[in-house]
Design an enzyme around this catalytic site. Structure first.
Site, short mmCIF file in Angstrom:
data_model
loop_
_atom_site.label_atom_id
_atom_site.label_comp_id
_atom_site.label_asym_id
_atom_site.label_seq_id
_atom_site.Cartn_x
_atom_site.Cartn_y
_atom_site.Cartn_z
CB SER A 13 -0.88 -0.02 1.25
OG SER A 13 -1.75 1.08 1.28
CG ASN A 14 1.19 4.50 -2.36
OD1 ASN A 14 2.05 3.64 -2.50
ND2 ASN A 14 0.82 5.30 -3.34
CE1 TYR A 15 0.36 6.16 7.64
CE2 TYR A 15 1.47 8.21 7.02
CZ TYR A 15 0.67 7.49 7.90
OH TYR A 15 0.19 8.09 9.02
CB VAL A 80 -4.39 5.72 -5.55
CG1 VAL A 80 -4.85 4.39 -6.12
CG2 VAL A 80 -5.57 6.61 -5.20
#
Ligand code: PMT
Length: 207
Positions: A13-15, A80
């Site tokens: 994921s991206n933080y 995203v």
């Protein structure tokens, strides 16, 4: 099991804490807007008056965003992930003798670009964010053009600014008509100023 039936054990994921996006949703409600917040998993209270649609992937976020059209304004603050793993496993990928898993990736849909370039039900104002660590305005201008949105809110997310997860943000608004620098503000102030500006723009357009 379907994706909904399992909790992810391992994920990529991206933080993002969601603070800037949630502040924008709260500011929209304060101005009397019917507000839908499509959000990935964050640890924040749902702003009163907001309809929350929880999602866990870019594909779900795009589908939920499209289901909510038509809308006057659409704002995209989510960080995203540009890619996702090509093959999602239904069971935990165990650490075993076969070594490090050879993950293949596929590109995620670009939600902002898909909505901004729609030929039907395009929101009147489509706003993107740009998280940059260098050449802030130049990169924001490129994104404005490439993604076809009306405004890019560019924030410098270099580590020393502490934007990710912090309570403050320094933004520059990049549109076809130029660049506006707002200096250091709380995320609430960024949200309120942004929503006030967009509401005025919307009203002027409808007049
Ligand atoms: O959540 P906080 O901790 O408060 O931090 C706020 C923030 C820094 C995450 C936020 O202000 C911000 O900058 N969000 C955008 C982060 C980002 O991923 O930017 P980007 O340059 O990768 O993407 C540009 C734009 O395209 C963004 O509007 C993004 O939502 C959108 N995008 C990107 C990729 C993708 N597949 N689909 C998209 O819609």
């Amino acid at each position: 099991p379907t994706r909904e039936a399992i909790d992810p054990v391992r994920y990529i994921s991206n933080y993002s804490s969601g603070k800037q996006g949630y502040a924008i949703a709260a500011a929209a409600v304060a101005l009397g807007a019917e507000t839908v917040l499509v959000s990935g998993p964050v640890d924040l209270p749902i702003p009163p008056g907001v309809q929350l649609i929880p999602v866990t992937s870019a594909v779900e976020m795009l589908a939920a965003s499209e289901r909510e059209l038509p809308s006057d304004i659409a704002i995209f603050t989510a960080a995203v992930a540009d890619w996702r793993v090509a093959e999602e496993k239904n069971q935990k990928i165990k650490k075993d003798k076969s070594g490090i898993p050879d993950l293949k990736f596929v590109e995620n849909p670009d939600i902002l670009q898909t909505i901004a370039k729609r030929t039907s039900k395009r929101p009147t104002l489509v706003i993107g964010f740009a998280a940059e660590t260098e050449n802030l305005v130049e990169n924001a201008r490129d994104k404005l053009k490439k993604k076809g949105c009306d405004l890019i809110v560019a924030n410098d997310v270099s580590k020393e600014h502490g934007v990710f997860g912090g309570d403050k943000n320094t933004v520059q608004l990049v549109s076809a008509s130029g660049v506006e620098s707002w200096g250091l503000l709380s995320k609430q102030d960024v949200a309120q100023r942004l929503m006030a500006q967009l509401a005025a723009q919307l009203t002027a357009g409808k007049a």
